[in-house]
Write a protein that holds these residues in place. Sequence first.
Motif, mmCIF file in Angstrom:
data_model
loop_
_atom_site.group_PDB
_atom_site.id
_atom_site.type_symbol
_atom_site.label_atom_id
_atom_site.label_comp_id
_atom_site.label_asym_id
_atom_site.label_seq_id
_atom_site.Cartn_x
_atom_site.Cartn_y
_atom_site.Cartn_z
ATOM 1 N N HIS A 42 0.872 -1.178 0.000
ATOM 2 C CA HIS A 42 0.000 0.000 0.000
ATOM 3 C C HIS A 42 0.904 1.222 0.000
ATOM 4 O O HIS A 42 1.612 1.458 0.987
ATOM 5 N N ASN A 43 0.916 1.975 -1.101
ATOM 6 C CA ASN A 43 1.869 3.091 -1.259
ATOM 7 C C ASN A 43 3.294 2.615 -0.986
ATOM 8 O O ASN A 43 4.111 3.331 -0.424
ATOM 9 N N GLY A 44 3.557 1.358 -1.367
ATOM 10 C CA GLY A 44 4.895 0.812 -1.226
ATOM 11 C C GLY A 44 5.193 0.152 0.100
ATOM 12 O O GLY A 44 6.297 -0.331 0.312
ATOM 13 N N VAL A 45 4.217 0.111 1.009
ATOM 14 C CA VAL A 45 4.407 -0.484 2.330
ATOM 15 C C VAL A 45 3.776 -1.876 2.346
ATOM 16 O O VAL A 45 2.578 -2.023 2.135
ATOM 17 N N CYS A 46 4.595 -2.895 2.603
ATOM 18 C CA CYS A 46 4.107 -4.269 2.662
ATOM 19 C C CYS A 46 3.318 -4.482 3.950
ATOM 20 O O CYS A 46 3.862 -4.333 5.050
ATOM 21 N N LEU A 47 2.038 -4.824 3.814
ATOM 22 C CA LEU A 47 1.172 -5.079 4.967
ATOM 23 C C LEU A 47 0.415 -6.391 4.734
ATOM 24 O O LEU A 47 0.183 -6.782 3.596
ATOM 25 N N THR A 48 0.025 -7.035 5.818
ATOM 26 C CA THR A 48 -0.644 -8.326 5.752
ATOM 27 C C THR A 48 -2.152 -8.160 5.849
ATOM 28 O O THR A 48 -2.650 -7.455 6.742
ATOM 29 N N VAL A 49 -2.879 -8.821 4.961
ATOM 30 C CA VAL A 49 -4.342 -8.819 5.017
ATOM 31 C C VAL A 49 -4.773 -9.625 6.234
ATOM 32 O O VAL A 49 -4.404 -10.790 6.383
ATOM 33 N N VAL A 50 -5.556 -9.000 7.140
ATOM 34 C CA VAL A 50 -5.980 -9.677 8.366
ATOM 35 C C VAL A 50 -7.473 -9.972 8.399
ATOM 36 O O VAL A 50 -7.935 -10.772 9.211
ATOM 37 N N ASN A 51 -8.237 -9.339 7.506
ATOM 38 C CA ASN A 51 -9.685 -9.587 7.474
ATOM 39 C C ASN A 51 -10.221 -9.189 6.101
ATOM 40 O O ASN A 51 -9.730 -8.237 5.484
ATOM 41 N N ILE A 52 -11.220 -9.928 5.643
ATOM 42 C CA ILE A 52 -11.895 -9.606 4.381
ATOM 43 C C ILE A 52 -13.394 -9.662 4.641
ATOM 44 O O ILE A 52 -13.896 -10.626 5.227
ATOM 45 N N ASN A 53 -14.105 -8.611 4.200
ATOM 46 C CA ASN A 53 -15.552 -8.551 4.382
ATOM 47 C C ASN A 53 -16.174 -7.931 3.141
ATOM 48 O O ASN A 53 -16.099 -6.722 2.936
ATOM 49 N N ASN A 54 -16.744 -8.780 2.291
ATOM 50 C CA ASN A 54 -17.331 -8.348 1.021
ATOM 51 C C ASN A 54 -16.284 -7.641 0.162
ATOM 52 O O ASN A 54 -15.291 -8.240 -0.192
ATOM 53 N N ASP A 55 -16.492 -6.347 -0.145
ATOM 54 C CA ASP A 55 -15.564 -5.611 -1.005
ATOM 55 C C ASP A 55 -14.432 -4.937 -0.230
ATOM 56 O O ASP A 55 -13.598 -4.268 -0.821
ATOM 57 N N ASN A 56 -14.430 -5.101 1.090
ATOM 58 C CA ASN A 56 -13.438 -4.450 1.923
ATOM 59 C C ASN A 56 -12.457 -5.458 2.517
ATOM 60 O O ASN A 56 -12.809 -6.609 2.760
ATOM 61 N N TYR A 57 -11.234 -5.004 2.752
ATOM 62 C CA TYR A 57 -10.265 -5.823 3.472
ATOM 63 C C TYR A 57 -9.514 -4.935 4.447
ATOM 64 O O TYR A 57 -9.467 -3.712 4.295
ATOM 65 N N VAL A 58 -8.919 -5.572 5.461
ATOM 66 C CA VAL A 58 -8.260 -4.838 6.538
ATOM 67 C C VAL A 58 -6.797 -5.260 6.624
ATOM 68 O O VAL A 58 -6.473 -6.449 6.512
ATOM 69 N N VAL A 59 -5.921 -4.274 6.813
ATOM 70 C CA VAL A 59 -4.504 -4.498 7.099
ATOM 71 C C VAL A 59 -4.171 -3.705 8.361
ATOM 72 O O VAL A 59 -4.893 -2.773 8.722
ATOM 73 N N THR A 60 -3.081 -4.082 9.019
ATOM 74 C CA THR A 60 -2.688 -3.418 10.258
ATOM 75 C C THR A 60 -1.281 -2.854 10.130
ATOM 76 O O THR A 60 -0.370 -3.559 9.701
ATOM 77 N N ALA A 61 -1.121 -1.590 10.515
ATOM 78 C CA ALA A 61 0.190 -0.941 10.531
ATOM 79 C C ALA A 61 0.582 -0.687 11.980
ATOM 80 O O ALA A 61 -0.209 -0.124 12.745
ATOM 81 N N ILE A 62 1.798 -1.116 12.356
ATOM 82 C CA ILE A 62 2.291 -0.863 13.702
ATOM 83 C C ILE A 62 2.835 0.559 13.791
ATOM 84 O O ILE A 62 3.004 1.234 12.776
ATOM 85 N N GLN A 63 3.152 1.001 15.006
ATOM 86 C CA GLN A 63 3.588 2.381 15.208
ATOM 87 C C GLN A 63 4.858 2.713 14.427
ATOM 88 O O GLN A 63 4.976 3.796 13.862
ATOM 89 N N GLU A 64 5.815 1.784 14.367
ATOM 90 C CA GLU A 64 7.049 2.049 13.615
ATOM 91 C C GLU A 64 6.738 2.333 12.147
ATOM 92 O O GLU A 64 7.332 3.229 11.537
ATOM 93 N N THR A 65 5.810 1.582 11.574
ATOM 94 C CA THR A 65 5.407 1.804 10.185
ATOM 95 C C THR A 65 4.771 3.179 10.025
ATOM 96 O O THR A 65 5.060 3.902 9.069
ATOM 97 N N LEU A 66 3.940 3.553 10.971
ATOM 98 C CA LEU A 66 3.287 4.863 10.914
ATOM 99 C C LEU A 66 4.309 5.993 11.051
ATOM 100 O O LEU A 66 4.173 7.035 10.425
ATOM 101 N N ASP A 67 5.349 5.759 11.864
ATOM 102 C CA ASP A 67 6.386 6.777 12.063
ATOM 103 C C ASP A 67 7.263 6.964 10.829
ATOM 104 O O ASP A 67 7.768 8.059 10.579
ATOM 105 N N LYS A 68 7.474 5.894 10.042
ATOM 106 C CA LYS A 68 8.428 5.936 8.934
ATOM 107 C C LYS A 68 7.791 6.099 7.556
ATOM 108 O O LYS A 68 8.504 6.178 6.562
#
Length: 196
Positions: A42-68
Motif C-alpha cells: 500500500h503506497n509501497g508499504v508491505c502489509l498483511t491482510v488480516v480480514n476480508i468482508n465483502n468488497d473491503n479488506y483490513v490491514v494493520t500498521a504498527i507504530q514504527e510503520t506509521l512513524d516511517k
Amino acid sequence: MFTGIIEELGTVEKLTKKNGNLHLTFSSSITNELKIDQSVAHNGVCLTVVNINNDNYVVTAIQETLDKTNLGSLKEGDIVNIERAMKLGDRLDGHIVQGHVDQTAECVSIKEEDGSWLFTFEYDKSHNNITIEKGSITVNGVSLTVVNSKVNQFSVAIIPYTYQHTTFKTLKVGEKVNLEFDVIGKYVKRLNDLRN
C-alpha cells in the motif's frame, strides 16, 4: 517481494486506532482475489491482510510503520497504490522492491512537460540514502527511473498512463511520499561505507 508495477488503486474506507496499531480498511476491485495472510503493498508499504468482508479488506500498521511512512496521514476517502506480491516465474517489469520504506520525502515541484510530468522530491540526507542518474527508485510503491539526481533531491518523469493509473494524479506539492531506494544500490553503498 514486489515489482513496483501498480495493479490497482484502493480507497480508504475506515481507520481504526487500537493501542499503537492502526487498522486500515480498504476497498478495491481486487478484494475478491485477496486472502487472509497475504502480503499487499500500500503506497509501497508491505502489509498483511488480516480480514476480508465483502468488497473491503483490513490491514494493520504498527507504530514504527506509521512513524516511517505516510500511512499515518491517510484519511477516509484517500486513495493508495496497491500491488500484490510478485509470483515466481512472472516477468519483472519494474525492479526488485521489498515493500520496506526507507524514508519519506516531500514533493517540492510538479511541472507539466508536453504530455508528461516531472515530479521533484526532497528527502532528509542524514539517513545516508542515495539516488543515481537513471537508477531505480520507488515512490509510493511505483517503480520509477531517477532523473536530476542530487544529494538530497531527485526527479522522476511520469508518463500519462502512470499518471492516470496511480496516485500521482492526486499528488500535490508539499505532500509526503514513501521512498524505497534500490536494494542493490543500498548494498553497494553499505559495502563501500565499510571499506572507508
